[in-house]
Motif scaffolding. Sequence first.
Motif, PDB file in Angstrom:
ATOM      1  N   GLY A   1      51.899  -0.955  -2.441  1.00  0.00           N
ATOM      2  CA  GLY A   1      50.592  -0.819  -3.060  1.00  0.00           C
ATOM      3  C   GLY A   1      49.396  -0.865  -2.124  1.00  0.00           C
ATOM      4  O   GLY A   1      48.259  -0.955  -2.583  1.00  0.00           O
ATOM      5  N   ARG A   2      49.613  -0.822  -0.836  1.00  0.00           N
ATOM      6  CA  ARG A   2      48.487  -0.846   0.098  1.00  0.00           C
ATOM      7  C   ARG A   2      47.881   0.534   0.302  1.00  0.00           C
ATOM      8  O   ARG A   2      46.777   0.656   0.805  1.00  0.00           O
ATOM      9  N   LYS A   3      48.640   1.572  -0.073  1.00  0.00           N
ATOM     10  CA  LYS A   3      48.150   2.944   0.038  1.00  0.00           C
ATOM     11  C   LYS A   3      48.546   3.696  -1.218  1.00  0.00           C
ATOM     12  O   LYS A   3      49.519   3.367  -1.886  1.00  0.00           O
ATOM     13  N   GLU A   4      47.802   4.758  -1.498  1.00  0.00           N
ATOM     14  CA  GLU A   4      48.099   5.602  -2.647  1.00  0.00           C
ATOM     15  C   GLU A   4      49.453   6.272  -2.449  1.00  0.00           C
ATOM     16  O   GLU A   4      49.764   6.789  -1.377  1.00  0.00           O
ATOM     17  N   ASN A   5      50.268   6.244  -3.503  1.00  0.00           N
ATOM     18  CA  ASN A   5      51.587   6.869  -3.443  1.00  0.00           C
ATOM     19  C   ASN A   5      51.449   8.350  -3.733  1.00  0.00           C
ATOM     20  O   ASN A   5      51.148   8.751  -4.847  1.00  0.00           O
ATOM     21  N   LEU A   6      51.684   9.165  -2.706  1.00  0.00           N
ATOM     22  CA  LEU A   6      51.573  10.618  -2.851  1.00  0.00           C
ATOM     23  C   LEU A   6      52.882  11.237  -3.316  1.00  0.00           C
ATOM     24  O   LEU A   6      52.924  12.427  -3.615  1.00  0.00           O
ATOM     25  N   GLY A   7      53.949  10.438  -3.338  1.00  0.00           N
ATOM     26  CA  GLY A   7      55.212  10.888  -3.889  1.00  0.00           C
ATOM     27  C   GLY A   7      55.980  11.892  -3.053  1.00  0.00           C
ATOM     28  O   GLY A   7      56.972  12.433  -3.501  1.00  0.00           O
ATOM     29  N   ASP A   8      55.548  12.158  -1.818  1.00  0.00           N
ATOM     30  CA  ASP A   8      56.243  13.178  -1.032  1.00  0.00           C
ATOM     31  C   ASP A   8      57.206  12.594  -0.007  1.00  0.00           C
ATOM     32  O   ASP A   8      57.936  13.327   0.646  1.00  0.00           O
ATOM     33  N   ASN A   9      57.237  11.301   0.153  1.00  0.00           N
ATOM     34  CA  ASN A   9      58.135  10.662   1.110  1.00  0.00           C
ATOM     35  C   ASN A   9      59.022   9.654   0.409  1.00  0.00           C
ATOM     36  O   ASN A   9      58.612   9.031  -0.566  1.00  0.00           O
ATOM     37  N   SER A  10      60.233   9.497   0.920  1.00  0.00           N
ATOM     38  CA  SER A  10      61.087   8.446   0.393  1.00  0.00           C
ATOM     39  C   SER A  10      61.530   7.555   1.543  1.00  0.00           C
ATOM     40  O   SER A  10      61.712   8.024   2.672  1.00  0.00           O
ATOM     41  N   LEU A  11      61.694   6.286   1.249  1.00  0.00           N
ATOM     42  CA  LEU A  11      62.128   5.337   2.259  1.00  0.00           C
ATOM     43  C   LEU A  11      63.494   5.741   2.816  1.00  0.00           C
ATOM     44  O   LEU A  11      63.719   5.699   4.025  1.00  0.00           O
TER      45      LEU A  11
END
Length: 109
Positions: free
Chosen positions: A46-56
């Motif tokens: 939650g420290r940055k906006e989740n852009l949904g283009d990367n996965s751990l």
Amino acid sequence: MNQLTFNELQSYLTLKYKEGVTSSALFMKLVEEIGEVAEVLNQIEGRKENLGDNSLEKELVDVIHYAMAIASINHIDLTKAIIKKDKQAAVKYNQSPDLEEFLVENKEH
């Protein structure tokens, strides 16, 4: 899905990077991928906006890929190196079992 050993992956990476790549070039890619892991963790936590283009998962695979590629082109057997390093750490920090003992115990079960 097939099982994959470090030795198999290292053989593949040695073949893949047999020409025209340097350890420092692979290291730069490794650093880039570590930064991408940091970005994903920041998004997850939650420290940055989740852009949904990367996965751990994807980013960690990239980190492992480049770290192993560096070892491979430098003829470092990571299986042996990891077991040796873990044994040294187990002695230093008085931990048991060490990785080699763990592997032997798991094969017996």
